[in-house]
Motif scaffolding. Structure first.
Motif, PDB file in Angstrom:
ATOM      1  N   UNK A  30       0.840  -1.199   0.000  1.00  0.00           N
ATOM      2  CA  UNK A  30       0.000   0.000   0.000  1.00  0.00           C
ATOM      3  C   UNK A  30       0.878   1.253   0.000  1.00  0.00           C
ATOM      4  N   UNK A  31       1.872   1.281   0.849  1.00  0.00           N
ATOM      5  CA  UNK A  31       2.755   2.440   0.914  1.00  0.00           C
ATOM      6  C   UNK A  31       3.525   2.628  -0.398  1.00  0.00           C
ATOM      7  N   UNK A  32       3.969   1.527  -0.995  1.00  0.00           N
ATOM      8  CA  UNK A  32       4.751   1.632  -2.227  1.00  0.00           C
ATOM      9  C   UNK A  32       3.890   2.086  -3.404  1.00  0.00           C
ATOM     10  N   UNK A  33       2.666   1.603  -3.464  1.00  0.00           N
ATOM     11  CA  UNK A  33       1.772   2.062  -4.524  1.00  0.00           C
ATOM     12  C   UNK A  33       1.476   3.553  -4.363  1.00  0.00           C
ATOM     13  N   UNK A  34       1.253   3.984  -3.132  1.00  0.00           N
ATOM     14  CA  UNK A  34       1.003   5.405  -2.887  1.00  0.00           C
ATOM     15  C   UNK A  34       2.200   6.247  -3.317  1.00  0.00           C
ATOM     16  N   UNK A  35       3.402   5.746  -3.054  1.00  0.00           N
ATOM     17  CA  UNK A  35       4.605   6.471  -3.478  1.00  0.00           C
ATOM     18  C   UNK A  35       4.708   6.501  -4.999  1.00  0.00           C
ATOM     19  N   UNK A  36       4.343   5.393  -5.637  1.00  0.00           N
ATOM     20  CA  UNK A  36       4.377   5.338  -7.103  1.00  0.00           C
ATOM     21  C   UNK A  36       3.363   6.297  -7.705  1.00  0.00           C
ATOM     22  N   UNK A  37       2.168   6.360  -7.110  1.00  0.00           N
ATOM     23  CA  UNK A  37       1.148   7.290  -7.607  1.00  0.00           C
ATOM     24  C   UNK A  37       1.641   8.729  -7.481  1.00  0.00           C
ATOM     25  N   UNK A  38       2.292   9.048  -6.354  1.00  0.00           N
ATOM     26  CA  UNK A  38       2.801  10.405  -6.141  1.00  0.00           C
ATOM     27  C   UNK A  38       3.867  10.763  -7.181  1.00  0.00           C
ATOM     28  N   UNK A  39       4.626   9.756  -7.634  1.00  0.00           N
ATOM     29  CA  UNK A  39       5.691   9.998  -8.613  1.00  0.00           C
ATOM     30  C   UNK A  39       5.191   9.922 -10.056  1.00  0.00           C
TER      31      UNK A  39
END
Length: 227
Positions: A30-39
């Motif tokens: 979940x955290x990694x997907x959120x970081x990917x979305x932000x990037x």
């Protein structure tokens, strides 16, 4: 580096994320997907909706067995073996800003917590649902709270922003049970037997915990029809 094709695409992305609240790799994902979305070049064109999945629906409510003890029994090595398994996950999660307290984490049945996450989706869309998932994950992994205890769930849901009266009514009955079961049946229909599992726009999927870069590449592939 900006991907020009992704930046110019007009495709919106709906990510359906099947996850269990007591799965450490799901919280990491979940955290990694959120970081990917932000990037991602167009983060506002991506919506992530959580879907329910129970890794072990037969866990007795209120059992309270320590996670390390359970893993040691299931995979061998006793409590110490379970702690070693947990330590490896903790090391991986530290890079994502997550802290696990495995000495206090206890097994829990997640069905009622998933029902409250379905309530959160109805009340406030993916944003409130995501907040509920985050609060339940933190309670289980970092605070040693039993997320199948109704008093605990009542408090945690309120802290996540859910209406306390609605929460109490859901916990007193079986509201949103059908929604949870529908999510689980949808996973089974696709042959999904473990989580994390992510489906984009109903056609492209990725399973297991991947890196932030992998999820960013996945998003770019979805909007440019390369996956």
């Amino acid at each position: 580096m900006t991907n020009q094709s992704a930046a110019e695409s007009t495709t919106h992305v709906v990510l359906e994320f099947w996850s269990d609240l007591v799965c450490p790799w799901c919280w990491i994902t979940k955290r990694r997907i959120e970081a990917a979305i932000a990037a991602f070049e167009r983060p506002h064109d991506v919506m992530m909706q959580m879907r329910s999945f129970e890794l072990d629906p037969l866990v007795p409510v209120g059992e309270g067995m320590g996670v390390a003890e359970h893993l040691g029994r299931k995979y061998g090595g006793g409590v110490e073996g379970g702690r070693l398994m947990n330590a490896r996950v903790s090391e991986e999660a530290s890079g994502d800003g997550l802290s696990f307290d495995w000495h206090t984490a206890v097994r829990a049945n997640t069905f009622d917590a998933h029902r409250l996450c379905a309530l959160a989706l109805e009340m406030g869309g993916p944003a409130l649902q995501g907040a509920a998932y985050e609060r339940f994950h933190s309670a289980h992994f970092s605070e040693g709270l039993a997320i199948d205890d109704h008093e605990v769930l009542q408090r945690l849901a309120a802290e996540a922003g859910l209406d306390e009266r609605r929460v109490a009514a859901v916990l007193a009955g079986d509201d949103y049970a059908a929604e949870v079961r529908a999510d689980e049946e949808a996973a089974r229909s696709m042959g999904v037997t473990s989580v994390p599992f992510v489906l984009a726009n109903g056609r492209a999927a990725v399973s297991g915990a991947r890196s932030v870069d992998d999820y960013l590449a996945f998003l770019r592939g979805v909007v440019t029809d390369r996956v």
